[in-house]
Design a protein around this motif. Structure first.
Motif, short mmCIF file in Angstrom:
data_model
loop_
_atom_site.label_atom_id
_atom_site.label_comp_id
_atom_site.label_asym_id
_atom_site.label_seq_id
_atom_site.Cartn_x
_atom_site.Cartn_y
_atom_site.Cartn_z
N SER A 68 59.72 59.42 -25.80
CA SER A 68 58.34 59.02 -25.54
C SER A 68 58.22 57.54 -25.24
CB SER A 68 57.45 59.39 -26.74
OG SER A 68 57.46 60.77 -26.96
N THR A 206 48.47 68.89 -24.27
CA THR A 206 49.51 68.12 -23.60
C THR A 206 50.87 68.78 -23.68
OG1 THR A 206 49.84 66.86 -25.64
CG2 THR A 206 48.35 65.95 -24.01
N PHE A 207 50.93 69.99 -24.22
CA PHE A 207 52.20 70.68 -24.21
C PHE A 207 51.96 72.17 -24.34
CE2 PHE A 207 51.85 71.49 -28.67
CZ PHE A 207 51.26 70.35 -29.19
N HIS A 229 54.10 71.69 -15.01
CA HIS A 229 54.87 70.45 -15.00
C HIS A 229 55.77 70.35 -16.23
CE1 HIS A 229 51.74 69.43 -12.09
NE2 HIS A 229 50.85 69.79 -13.01
N ILE A 231 57.45 67.91 -18.60
CA ILE A 231 57.21 66.51 -18.96
C ILE A 231 58.47 65.88 -19.56
CG2 ILE A 231 55.81 64.93 -20.33
CD1 ILE A 231 54.29 66.30 -18.10
N ALA A 234 55.78 60.40 -22.13
CA ALA A 234 54.46 59.81 -21.96
C ALA A 234 54.52 58.37 -22.48
CB ALA A 234 53.40 60.61 -22.71
N ASN A 261 47.31 61.17 -19.93
CA ASN A 261 46.77 62.24 -20.75
C ASN A 261 45.54 61.73 -21.51
OD1 ASN A 261 47.75 60.67 -22.88
ND2 ASN A 261 49.55 61.94 -23.20
N GLN A 267 52.09 59.98 -17.97
CA GLN A 267 53.04 61.09 -18.07
C GLN A 267 53.98 61.13 -16.86
OE1 GLN A 267 51.06 64.65 -20.42
NE2 GLN A 267 49.83 64.12 -18.65
N THR A 269 57.09 63.47 -15.06
CA THR A 269 57.66 64.82 -15.02
C THR A 269 59.11 64.80 -14.53
OG1 THR A 269 57.04 65.29 -12.74
CG2 THR A 269 55.39 65.73 -14.44
N SER A 272 57.76 69.72 -10.96
CA SER A 272 56.58 70.57 -11.08
C SER A 272 56.82 71.86 -10.29
CB SER A 272 55.35 69.85 -10.54
OG SER A 272 55.10 68.66 -11.27
N ALA A 294 61.94 67.95 -23.86
CA ALA A 294 61.16 68.27 -22.67
C ALA A 294 60.20 69.42 -23.00
CB ALA A 294 62.09 68.68 -21.53
N PHE A 297 53.64 71.37 -19.34
CA PHE A 297 52.24 71.00 -19.34
C PHE A 297 51.58 71.68 -18.14
CE2 PHE A 297 49.20 67.43 -18.03
CZ PHE A 297 48.17 67.93 -18.82
#
Length: 302
Positions: A68, A206-207, A229, A231, A234, A261, A267, A269, A272, A294, A297
């Motif tokens: 993160s 967010t997840f 996506h 992620i 973030a 977010n 964020q 990725t 996607s 990982a 999202f």
């Protein structure tokens, strides 16, 4: 983000989150409950307990922080150690509040006592659903009123007034049944509305949690629309997000920055995808080969 925020996020996704050299939070799913005295319905939730014997570093928390904040595992471990030291000092004089998770304190025997936050629900299936109260249905009271009217009607069949009383008794009984059905329908509609709100909140979270599936190649046939996506992280500072983006592109990922977010974090990725199935399959490969932190999202990008 603070350490308590990282712990809070991980409890939605994992059943156990260990703080090295301190203890671990363990979750256990419990079924819905009904309080017959207060006539309150409580949705299913995750019960959280604290185990002070779970002190070995399993790497989950440190890896999550490292990913993160785009720092090394060692730096993340140092951050955790610093917070644990401050908690141990604070516990000597006062309780430690672990964000929305709960509160830790020492008893007279200097043992850690954990009091969970009853308002927090970490079960994804009922995320955002609150307790529901319903007034008691007084069937017996209406039944007794109707019973008292019956003998009078039987003795004086010729009285027009008693005929009206009999009709009123029947109307009262039918009306009671109708009212009970109306209350039950209201209760069902209320729960259905809450369930719909839950699905909307999960969709905007967010997840998304899912079991890893067999891996396939990361290439996809189409390019748009891609609403699923994977992620990579973030970041509070945009320059860290740009740095992560360059690193992923150098490894061959079709990485992108998809905005911020709801906490204001940028964020980044890995890639996607158009469908949930494609995203899940590639998420499994990324978790196996690059990062266990990982996650997927779902968001429609404009």
């Amino acid at each position: 983000m603070t350490l308590t925020s990282y712990i809070n996020d991980l409890l939605y996704r994992y059943d156990c989150v260990i703080i090295p050299n301190f203890g671990g939070f363990v979750t256990n799913a419990i079924s819905a409950k009904v309080n017959h005295f207060s006539h309150t319905f409580y949705p299913p939730t995750k019960q959280i307990t604290f185990n002070s014997h779970l002190k070995n570093n399993d790497g989950l928390l440190a890896n999550h922080i490292a990913s993160s904040e785009n720092i090394s595992f060692e730096k993340a471990s140092e951050k955790i150690s610093a917070v644990v030291k401050s908690w141990n000092v604070q516990l000597k004089t006062e309780a430690v509040v672990i964000g929305k998770v709960g509160c830790l304190s020492l008893n007279k025997e200097h043992q850690l006592i954990f009091e969970p936050n009853s308002e927090s629900n970490y079960l994804i299936e009922t995320f955002g659903m609150s307790a529901l109260s319903s007034p008691a249905v007084k069937r017996l009271e209406y039944q007794q009123q109707a019973t008292k009217l019956t003998p009078v009607i039987a003795r004086k069949k010729s009285s027009p007034f008693l005929k009206y009383a009999a009709a009123a008794a029947i109307f009262l009984t039918v009306g009671t049944i109708g009212w009970n059905g109306f209350q039950n329908n209201q209760l069902k509609e209320q729960y259905a509305k809450q369930q719909l709100d839950v699905e909307k909140k999960i969709q905007s979270a967010t997840f998304v949690i899912g079991d890893p599936l067999p891996t396939i190649q990361l290439n996809v046939a189409k390019e748009s629309p891609k609403n699923f996506h994977i992620i990579a992280g973030a970041f509070e500072f945009p320059e860290n997000a740009e740095k992560k983006l360059r690193q992923l592109k150098a490894k061959g990922f079709n990485a992108e920055i998809i905005g911020k977010n709801k906490w204001g974090l940028t964020q980044v990725t890995y890639a996607s995808f158009e469908t949930r199935a494609q995203a899940y399959k590639n998420l499994a490969k990324i978790r196996d080969n690059y990062s266990e932190d990982a996650w997927m999202f779902i968001k429609k990008l404009h």
